[in-house]
Design an enzyme around this catalytic site. Structure first.
Site, short mmCIF file in Angstrom:
data_model
loop_
_atom_site.label_atom_id
_atom_site.label_comp_id
_atom_site.label_asym_id
_atom_site.label_seq_id
_atom_site.Cartn_x
_atom_site.Cartn_y
_atom_site.Cartn_z
N ASP A 132 3.55 22.98 20.07
CA ASP A 132 3.03 23.29 21.30
C ASP A 132 2.98 24.90 21.05
O ASP A 132 3.26 25.58 20.29
CB ASP A 132 4.12 22.98 22.30
CG ASP A 132 4.10 23.11 23.86
OD1 ASP A 132 2.79 23.35 24.04
OD2 ASP A 132 4.98 22.95 24.74
N GLU A 136 -1.36 28.59 20.73
CA GLU A 136 -2.84 29.35 21.04
C GLU A 136 -2.86 30.62 20.17
O GLU A 136 -3.89 30.88 20.02
CB GLU A 136 -2.76 29.43 22.46
CG GLU A 136 -3.22 28.23 23.17
CD GLU A 136 -1.67 27.65 23.54
OE1 GLU A 136 -1.73 26.31 23.76
OE2 GLU A 136 -0.73 28.30 23.59
N ASP A 170 -0.48 21.29 30.14
CA ASP A 170 0.57 21.04 31.38
C ASP A 170 -0.41 20.68 32.49
O ASP A 170 -0.86 21.72 33.24
CB ASP A 170 1.40 22.33 31.47
CG ASP A 170 2.42 22.75 30.21
OD1 ASP A 170 2.24 21.87 29.55
OD2 ASP A 170 2.83 23.77 30.30
#
Length: 644
Positions: free
Chosen positions: A234, A237, A315
């Site tokens: 997670d 990025e 999300d």
């Protein structure tokens, strides 16, 4: 309408018109804007990148499947997944301790709901130090994983890219000593803020760093882990809470002094790749079994991520808008090569009501990646917490996911070999039907199943569009619809299911016995659903391997059979079989032939006796269905049945 991609970038565009499909791919990992506008003269696009070079590729089709194959030939095809990863994943931020995990596991069995994987979010760690355990709440992690594995289940833990700045944390201490962190423009280590607080970020552009990271997933290094533990990346990025646009500064420096602005959109992809390499490395070092295919879920992605593993859409929120938008998101990812994707079932933020949650499960079983997930502040929402009726509807949806796994796994084989998306827009199979180009309320699952989910509250009927000119059969029912007679039909719906149709001309393999997970299905017999087209023909494919290792790739150890129905004959032709000698795992228990124009009075084949069969007629269409029970056939044997 949606100018910013939060988590990933695939700078690939598909253009479609009757008779022609084309694609364009700009190989550039910098920040990019793409504008699309329509005029009377046609559709135009404008691509603007902050930096990099013009490295532009065109794919000329002429059909959607051709563009998909051409793009896949350049960027890679979907990694063949392990079968367990196509089952149901139960996740929450966070299951609080080992007793909580055990309770969730036991409740799946107590309520007869299939589940393959239980996930742990960031709270399971020791102070957000990844690849560690909070020993107060998870004192015996190996035993916990072994308990799940004894039932055929797996566990996934989260491993994020931000490394807690702490000299007592072995990963940080070693990486700092080796100079493995991303640098600031002045050459000092970049220090950003994320879940652990002050954090450093590994320079994944450096091959040496990736190779080092891949050694950290063996149980001797990742203490408390076992070979039944898989990984979730997670925030890769990368997410930096105190950074510009919540990410890394553009003038940060990577390997060979490459600025971050040049490679931002591949940082997460490289981290994903290095983590997956770590699981392969773990398998290579194992004395217990051949190296298995890695399973690593990533939030960040780029062109080529399909070679590594699945992603999810990030999300989302527990509302109907986010349920609806999950369809075009997954369809867009699929035709951009990244088909192993899904949205969090139920929505990450908020608390879905019973109707929304049920409808989300009924849709979510057709996401290629099927996981329920929830925020730490949301109410608990495991399937058994919404009353018996809702639980039964959710359980039936999940069971449908499992009994379609032989078909789904075969579709993933085609994604792996040809680049075909598993979840695909209607126009992918019917490119000349221009009126369906913007269809986002129905989609195809593989080439042969059409799904019409319920996407609004309080719906009692749906308008279902029928593409093509042939027949569509209700998957679990008797109804047969003729697309040439009526293109749009009104279909009543209740809370128990959503409309799913089998395409005329298809043969769909299933395994119908309810089990707790994919491992328990290993010895189960098959069911073949033969859905005839108007000419009385159908064809399908069945692909089977060991569902976990690379033996299918390294040594061609797999089974591939082609099943056809033509001229009142149903035949199985084995194309490859280097895996099964007996038929203990390949028996065909049931065959359903739908769409027969006449009632059959005799079924049999050379040296094959069929003793248990019956026929029924659909009154609305007049077509007949023949069902064979207790068949002596198998998918790894050559055979032919004649119907007269």
């Amino acid at each position: 309408e949606h100018p910013f991609g939060l988590y990933g970038s695939i700078p690939f565009l598909t253009a479609q018109q009757p008779g022609q499909t084309a694609g364009a791919f700009w190989l550039n990992a910098a920040e990019m804007y793409v504008d699309i506008w329509k005029t009377e003269k046609g559709t135009s696009t404008q691509w603007v990148s902050e930096s990099g070079i013009i490295d532009l590729f065109f794919f000329l089709g002429p059909e959607p499947k051709d563009v998909a194959g051409q793009y896949a030939a350049m960027t890679g095809t979907t990694q063949m997944p392990q079968l367990f990863s196509l089952g149901y994943h139960q996740c929450r931020w966070n299951y609080k301790d080992e007793a909580d995990v055990a309770s969730v596991d036991e409740n799946f069995d107590a309520h007869g709901i299939p589940c393959d994987v239980i996930w742990l979010d960031i709270e399971h760690t020791d102070g957000k130090r990844y690849m560690t355990w909070d020993r107060t709440h998870f004192p015996h992690p190996e035993k916990m994983q072994q308990g799940l594995a004894a039932k055929g289940r797996k566990m996934v833990t989260i491993v994020d890219p931000h490394i807690k700045k702490d000299d007592s944390y072995a990963i940080y201490k070693e990486a700092k000593a080796k100079g493995f962190f991303v640098k600031k423009s002045d050459g000092s280590d970049f220090d950003g803020w994320c879940w652990p607080g002050s954090s450093m970020y590994l320079d994944m552009l450096d091959p040496e760093v990736r190779q080092w990271w891949a050694t950290k997933f063996v149980p001797g290094s990742y203490q408390g882990s076992t070979e039944d533990l898989y990984i979730w990346n997670d925030m890769n990025e990368p997410s930096v809470f105190n950074g510009p646009e919540i990410t890394m500064h553009k003038d940060n420096l990577h390997h060979n002094n490459v600025e971050h602005r040049e490679i931002h959109n591949i940082y997460g992809y490289l981290y994903h790749m290095a983590t997956a390499d770590g699981l392969v490395y773990r398998g290579d070092k194992s004395d217990h079994k051949p190296s298995d295919r890695p399973f690593v879920l990533s939030r960040a992605f780029f062109a080529g991520s399909q070679r590594v593993g699945p992603i999810w859409t990030g999300d989302n929120t527990a509302d109907w808008d986010h349920l609806r938008v999950s369809i075009p998101m997954c369809l867009s990812l699929g035709i951009s090569g990244l088909t192993f994707s899904g949205a969090d079932v139920g929505g990450f933020f908020g608390n879905p009501d019973t109707e929304l949650l049920t409808r989300w499960y009924q849709l979510g079983i057709f996401y290629p990646f099927f996981r329920a997930h929830a925020h730490i502040d949301s109410k608990r929402r495991e399937p058994w917490l919404f009353g018996d009726e809702a639980m039964n509807d959710i359980r039936n949806a999940i069971k449908l996911r499992y009994n379609l796994l032989p078909y789904t796994y075969t579709m993933f084989r085609l994604a792996h070999t040809k680049g075909a998306p598993v979840m695909r827009p209607i126009w992918y199979e019917f490119p000349d039907e221009e009126e369906l180009y913007e269809m986002e309320t129905q989609f195809l699952f593989g080439s042969d199943l059409m799904v019409a989910p319920v996407l609004n509250a309080g719906v009692g009927q749906l308008q279902v569009h029928l593409p093509g000119q042939d027949l569509w059969y209700r998957l679990d029912g008797d109804e047969a619809l003729d697309a040439s007679a009526k293109k749009v039909v009104t279909v009543p719906v209740d809370m128990h299911s959503i409309p799913v149709y089998v395409r005329g001309g298809a043969i769909v393999p299933r395994r119908m016995r309810p089990r707790r997970n994919t491992a328990a299905m290993e010895w189960d017999p098959y069911t073949l659903v033969v859905a005839l087209d108007k000419s009385g023909s159908a064809k399908g494919e069945i692909y089977v391997d060991d569902f976990s290792s690379f033996q299918f790739e390294k040594h061609n150890i797999y089974l591939r059979s082609e099943v056809t129905f033509a001229k009142n004959r149903l035949s199985n032709a084995v194309q490859e079989n280097n895996i099964f000698r007996g038929n203990f795992k390949t028996k065909i228990e049931r065959i359903e032939v739908r769409g027969l124009k006449k009632r059959v009075s005799k079924v049999g084949g050379e040296r094959t006796s069929i003793n248990h069969w019956h026929t029924t007629q659909d009154r609305s269409s007049g077509l007949w269905t023949l069902v064979i029970e207790n068949s002596p056939l198998a998918i790894n044997l050559e055979w032919t049945l004649e119907f007269s």
